[in-house]
Design an enzyme around this catalytic site. Sequence first.
Site, PDB file in Angstrom:
ATOM      1  N   GLU A   1     -14.243  83.469  12.591  1.00  0.00           N
ATOM      2  CA  GLU A   1     -13.651  83.620  13.941  1.00  0.00           C
ATOM      3  C   GLU A   1     -14.754  83.480  14.989  1.00  0.00           C
ATOM      4  O   GLU A   1     -15.683  84.280  15.024  1.00  0.00           O
ATOM      5  CB  GLU A   1     -12.972  84.991  14.033  1.00  0.00           C
ATOM      6  CG  GLU A   1     -12.564  85.401  15.420  1.00  0.00           C
ATOM      7  CD  GLU A   1     -11.750  84.362  16.162  1.00  0.00           C
ATOM      8  OE1 GLU A   1     -10.661  84.009  15.693  1.00  0.00           O
ATOM      9  OE2 GLU A   1     -12.231  83.882  17.232  1.00  0.00           O
ATOM     10  N   LYS A   2     -14.625  82.471  15.835  1.00  0.00           N
ATOM     11  CA  LYS A   2     -15.690  82.122  16.768  1.00  0.00           C
ATOM     12  C   LYS A   2     -15.923  83.114  17.890  1.00  0.00           C
ATOM     13  O   LYS A   2     -16.932  83.035  18.585  1.00  0.00           O
ATOM     14  CB  LYS A   2     -15.440  80.743  17.367  1.00  0.00           C
ATOM     15  CG  LYS A   2     -14.181  80.624  18.217  1.00  0.00           C
ATOM     16  CD  LYS A   2     -14.061  79.205  18.756  1.00  0.00           C
ATOM     17  CE  LYS A   2     -12.792  79.005  19.558  1.00  0.00           C
ATOM     18  NZ  LYS A   2     -11.618  78.789  18.704  1.00  0.00           N
ATOM     19  N   HIS A   3     -15.038  84.058  18.096  1.00  0.00           N
ATOM     20  CA  HIS A   3     -15.189  84.979  19.226  1.00  0.00           C
ATOM     21  C   HIS A   3     -15.966  86.247  18.922  1.00  0.00           C
ATOM     22  O   HIS A   3     -16.338  86.975  19.830  1.00  0.00           O
ATOM     23  CB  HIS A   3     -13.808  85.373  19.766  1.00  0.00           C
ATOM     24  CG  HIS A   3     -13.148  84.286  20.521  1.00  0.00           C
ATOM     25  ND1 HIS A   3     -12.270  83.421  19.935  1.00  0.00           N
ATOM     26  CD2 HIS A   3     -13.261  83.911  21.807  1.00  0.00           C
ATOM     27  CE1 HIS A   3     -11.859  82.552  20.838  1.00  0.00           C
ATOM     28  NE2 HIS A   3     -12.447  82.818  21.982  1.00  0.00           N
TER      29      HIS A   3
ATOM     30  N   HIS B   1     -18.385  78.516  19.659  1.00  0.00           N
ATOM     31  CA  HIS B   1     -17.420  78.746  20.728  1.00  0.00           C
ATOM     32  C   HIS B   1     -17.699  77.762  21.856  1.00  0.00           C
ATOM     33  O   HIS B   1     -18.852  77.515  22.186  1.00  0.00           O
ATOM     34  CB  HIS B   1     -17.515  80.179  21.249  1.00  0.00           C
ATOM     35  CG  HIS B   1     -16.447  80.517  22.228  1.00  0.00           C
ATOM     36  ND1 HIS B   1     -16.509  80.144  23.554  1.00  0.00           N
ATOM     37  CD2 HIS B   1     -15.250  81.145  22.061  1.00  0.00           C
ATOM     38  CE1 HIS B   1     -15.409  80.547  24.155  1.00  0.00           C
ATOM     39  NE2 HIS B   1     -14.629  81.151  23.284  1.00  0.00           N
TER      40      HIS B   1
ATOM     41  N   HIS C   1     -13.364  77.232  29.576  1.00  0.00           N
ATOM     42  CA  HIS C   1     -13.329  78.086  28.385  1.00  0.00           C
ATOM     43  C   HIS C   1     -14.755  78.469  28.011  1.00  0.00           C
ATOM     44  O   HIS C   1     -15.535  77.627  27.579  1.00  0.00           O
ATOM     45  CB  HIS C   1     -12.660  77.303  27.237  1.00  0.00           C
ATOM     46  CG  HIS C   1     -12.452  78.105  25.999  1.00  0.00           C
ATOM     47  ND1 HIS C   1     -12.091  77.530  24.803  1.00  0.00           N
ATOM     48  CD2 HIS C   1     -12.548  79.450  25.757  1.00  0.00           C
ATOM     49  CE1 HIS C   1     -11.967  78.470  23.879  1.00  0.00           C
ATOM     50  NE2 HIS C   1     -12.242  79.640  24.429  1.00  0.00           N
TER      51      HIS C   1
ATOM     52  N   CYS D   1     -14.201  86.541  26.281  1.00  0.00           N
ATOM     53  CA  CYS D   1     -13.894  85.121  26.471  1.00  0.00           C
ATOM     54  C   CYS D   1     -12.937  85.045  27.659  1.00  0.00           C
ATOM     55  O   CYS D   1     -11.996  85.842  27.748  1.00  0.00           O
ATOM     56  CB  CYS D   1     -13.234  84.538  25.218  1.00  0.00           C
ATOM     57  SG  CYS D   1     -12.564  82.882  25.496  1.00  0.00           S
TER      58      CYS D   1
ATOM     59  N   HIS E   1      -9.534  84.190  25.932  1.00  0.00           N
ATOM     60  CA  HIS E   1      -9.122  84.794  24.660  1.00  0.00           C
ATOM     61  C   HIS E   1      -9.466  86.272  24.560  1.00  0.00           C
ATOM     62  O   HIS E   1      -9.471  86.841  23.465  1.00  0.00           O
ATOM     63  CB  HIS E   1      -9.723  84.024  23.483  1.00  0.00           C
ATOM     64  CG  HIS E   1      -9.227  82.622  23.375  1.00  0.00           C
ATOM     65  ND1 HIS E   1     -10.051  81.527  23.443  1.00  0.00           N
ATOM     66  CD2 HIS E   1      -7.967  82.137  23.243  1.00  0.00           C
ATOM     67  CE1 HIS E   1      -9.329  80.420  23.342  1.00  0.00           C
ATOM     68  NE2 HIS E   1      -8.059  80.755  23.230  1.00  0.00           N
TER      69      HIS E   1
HETATM   70 FE   LIG Z   1     -12.405  81.568  23.610  1.00  0.00          FE
END
Ligand SMILES: [Fe+2]
Length: 131
Positions: A16-18, A46, A52, A116, A119
């Site tokens: 999970e990139k976050h 990310h 973004h 983010c 997100h």
């Molecule tokens: Fe994001």
Amino acid sequence: MKQLAELYQTADWKAEKHVPVIDCADRVKAGEMFIATVSVGKEVAHPNTTEHHIRWIAVYFYPAGEKFPYEVGRFEFSAHGESTEGPNQGPVYTNHEVAISLKISKPGTLYATSLCNIHGLWQSAKEITIG
Ligand SMILES: [Fe+2]
């Protein structure tokens, strides 16, 4: 109404990139400076675009057995390609990674939170022992 803690998401940072990833020694010497790096997107990159991006990372230290956490630092990532030419035309982008120099006198847990812009809030933690 959601509780504040429910607004924070977490997951395996490898998928999970976050998720903010805290890299430092598992064990440090009491009162001796060490470096902790915190980054987002360590395994899965990310994006860092005007639309973004990661806005900030905040780091807290919670000493084992105590009641309150302590804020270690807040790190703002302000440049994401904004420009009078338009989005993503700017000359500078701040990468979402920080290196913190700190010392602790007790064992405890470092907590990292990040935002983010689209997100939401993410968190992770790493225990540190003294010895
Ligand atoms: Fe994001």
